[in-house]
Scaffold this motif. Sequence first.
Motif, PDB file in Angstrom:
ATOM      1  N   LEU A 107       0.892  -1.081   0.007  1.00 57.37           N
ATOM      2  CA  LEU A 107       0.091   0.047   0.026  1.00 57.37           C
ATOM      3  C   LEU A 107       0.867   0.978  -0.083  1.00 57.37           C
ATOM      4  O   LEU A 107       0.742   2.075  -0.713  1.00 57.37           O
ATOM      5  N   CYS A 108       1.709   1.238   0.954  1.00 55.69           N
ATOM      6  CA  CYS A 108       2.806   2.461   0.821  1.00 55.69           C
ATOM      7  C   CYS A 108       3.566   2.620  -0.465  1.00 55.69           C
ATOM      8  O   CYS A 108       3.933   3.659  -0.859  1.00 55.69           O
ATOM      9  N   LYS A 109       4.018   1.414  -0.949  1.00 55.11           N
ATOM     10  CA  LYS A 109       4.697   1.603  -2.364  1.00 55.11           C
ATOM     11  C   LYS A 109       3.898   1.936  -3.460  1.00 55.11           C
ATOM     12  O   LYS A 109       4.306   3.055  -4.184  1.00 55.11           O
ATOM     13  N   VAL A 110       2.696   1.654  -3.440  1.00 58.14           N
ATOM     14  CA  VAL A 110       1.891   2.125  -4.797  1.00 58.14           C
ATOM     15  C   VAL A 110       1.194   3.137  -4.435  1.00 58.14           C
ATOM     16  O   VAL A 110       1.112   4.025  -5.548  1.00 58.14           O
ATOM     17  N   ILE A 111       0.593   3.639  -3.388  1.00 59.58           N
ATOM     18  CA  ILE A 111       0.156   4.618  -3.130  1.00 59.58           C
ATOM     19  C   ILE A 111       1.066   5.740  -2.104  1.00 59.58           C
ATOM     20  O   ILE A 111       1.028   5.516  -0.847  1.00 59.58           O
ATOM     21  N   GLY A 112       1.616   6.583  -2.703  1.00 61.14           N
ATOM     22  CA  GLY A 112       2.728   7.060  -2.018  1.00 61.14           C
ATOM     23  C   GLY A 112       2.490   8.177  -0.950  1.00 61.14           C
ATOM     24  O   GLY A 112       3.115   8.627  -0.177  1.00 61.14           O
ATOM     25  N   THR A 113       0.984   8.635  -0.983  1.00 62.35           N
ATOM     26  CA  THR A 113       0.488   9.389  -0.013  1.00 62.35           C
ATOM     27  C   THR A 113       0.032   8.683   1.302  1.00 62.35           C
ATOM     28  O   THR A 113      -0.172   9.417   2.265  1.00 62.35           O
ATOM     29  N   LYS A 117       0.778   3.808   9.462  1.00 56.78           N
ATOM     30  CA  LYS A 117      -0.447   3.927  10.259  1.00 56.78           C
ATOM     31  C   LYS A 117      -1.521   3.628   9.528  1.00 56.78           C
ATOM     32  O   LYS A 117      -2.554   2.792   9.754  1.00 56.78           O
ATOM     33  N   ARG A 118      -1.897   4.742   8.472  1.00 56.53           N
ATOM     34  CA  ARG A 118      -2.855   4.497   7.540  1.00 56.53           C
ATOM     35  C   ARG A 118      -3.215   3.253   6.932  1.00 56.53           C
ATOM     36  O   ARG A 118      -4.242   2.650   6.899  1.00 56.53           O
ATOM     37  N   ALA A 119      -2.110   2.718   6.341  1.00 56.51           N
ATOM     38  CA  ALA A 119      -2.243   1.447   5.766  1.00 56.51           C
ATOM     39  C   ALA A 119      -2.495   0.426   6.536  1.00 56.51           C
ATOM     40  O   ALA A 119      -3.159  -0.632   6.301  1.00 56.51           O
ATOM     41  N   PHE A 120      -1.836   0.387   8.030  1.00 58.23           N
ATOM     42  CA  PHE A 120      -2.333  -0.670   8.823  1.00 58.23           C
ATOM     43  C   PHE A 120      -3.759  -0.683   9.174  1.00 58.23           C
ATOM     44  O   PHE A 120      -4.525  -1.848   9.404  1.00 58.23           O
ATOM     45  N   GLN A 141      -6.473   7.895 -12.309  1.00 58.33           N
ATOM     46  CA  GLN A 141      -5.590   7.710 -11.334  1.00 58.33           C
ATOM     47  C   GLN A 141      -5.978   6.515 -10.466  1.00 58.33           C
ATOM     48  O   GLN A 141      -5.156   5.701 -10.132  1.00 58.33           O
ATOM     49  N   ALA A 142      -7.291   6.259 -10.419  1.00 59.04           N
ATOM     50  CA  ALA A 142      -7.721   4.880  -9.564  1.00 59.04           C
ATOM     51  C   ALA A 142      -7.328   3.751 -10.268  1.00 59.04           C
ATOM     52  O   ALA A 142      -6.951   2.629  -9.704  1.00 59.04           O
ATOM     53  N   MET A 143      -7.350   3.801 -11.707  1.00 61.08           N
ATOM     54  CA  MET A 143      -7.050   2.625 -12.464  1.00 61.08           C
ATOM     55  C   MET A 143      -5.578   2.449 -12.561  1.00 61.08           C
ATOM     56  O   MET A 143      -5.019   1.180 -12.027  1.00 61.08           O
ATOM     57  N   LYS A 144      -4.596   3.617 -12.075  1.00 63.02           N
ATOM     58  CA  LYS A 144      -3.477   3.276 -11.782  1.00 63.02           C
ATOM     59  C   LYS A 144      -2.983   2.624 -10.754  1.00 63.02           C
ATOM     60  O   LYS A 144      -2.144   1.814 -10.407  1.00 63.02           O
ATOM     61  N   TYR A 145      -3.759   3.130  -9.518  1.00 67.07           N
ATOM     62  CA  TYR A 145      -3.441   2.444  -8.326  1.00 67.07           C
ATOM     63  C   TYR A 145      -3.940   1.003  -8.269  1.00 67.07           C
ATOM     64  O   TYR A 145      -3.265   0.173  -7.613  1.00 67.07           O
ATOM     65  N   ARG A 151      -0.382  -5.837  -9.391  1.00 66.44           N
ATOM     66  CA  ARG A 151       0.868  -6.020  -9.801  1.00 66.44           C
ATOM     67  C   ARG A 151       1.604  -6.652  -8.364  1.00 66.44           C
ATOM     68  O   ARG A 151       2.663  -7.315  -8.623  1.00 66.44           O
ATOM     69  N   GLN A 152       1.303  -6.278  -7.186  1.00 70.03           N
ATOM     70  CA  GLN A 152       1.768  -6.507  -6.122  1.00 70.03           C
ATOM     71  C   GLN A 152       1.323  -7.811  -5.700  1.00 70.03           C
ATOM     72  O   GLN A 152       1.790  -8.451  -4.546  1.00 70.03           O
ATOM     73  N   GLY A 153       0.343  -8.370  -6.343  1.00 67.61           N
ATOM     74  CA  GLY A 153      -0.304  -9.680  -5.898  1.00 67.61           C
ATOM     75  C   GLY A 153      -1.415  -9.585  -5.220  1.00 67.61           C
ATOM     76  O   GLY A 153      -2.065 -10.379  -4.780  1.00 67.61           O
TER      77      GLY A 153
END
Length: 163
Positions: A107-113, A117-120, A141-145, A151-153
């Motif tokens: 989550l942190c890698k794909v969505i840089g913002t 803590k938010r990812a958890f 942008q949603a499609m890219k995310y 891609r991360q599985g």
Amino acid sequence: MIHRTILLLVALTSASVAAFAPAPARQTVAFLKPQASVTSLQMSDSGGGGGGGGGAEISRSTKKGLTTIVIDKTEQKEDQEEIPEEQWRVVLHNDEVHTFNYVIQSLCKVIGTLDRKRAFDICVLTHGSGKATITKSWKAQAMKYCLGMQRQGLTASIAPESR
């Protein structure tokens, strides 16, 4: 000057003489500016201009060496209303394969913002309810995310915000 202008108007209204109407030797257009600053434009169709274009003479008188040139522009407003683009949600679906740490890193890698803590918090929500909204953005942008998460599985999808 007035006599020549009347001759010009009469010649222009007559259909048989319109192409050969005599033009005045000189036209002067004066614009008054504040503080007694005068700009005049003088054009002549006769004389040594050659080629029929005539010569043009611009004279300016200003105070303190400042010159102001006014250009009239006709602006056309388009009747198109801007329709705000609909927001799309990026949804993460629960799976029993990946660990919390891997999902948080992804989550942190794909969505840089997103911070860890938010990812958890998103991981806990996804684990508890089966799916959770990661973020909202415009469709491209949603499609890219979503593709980045796939891609991360991870299992991810997009949906309009209204649904």
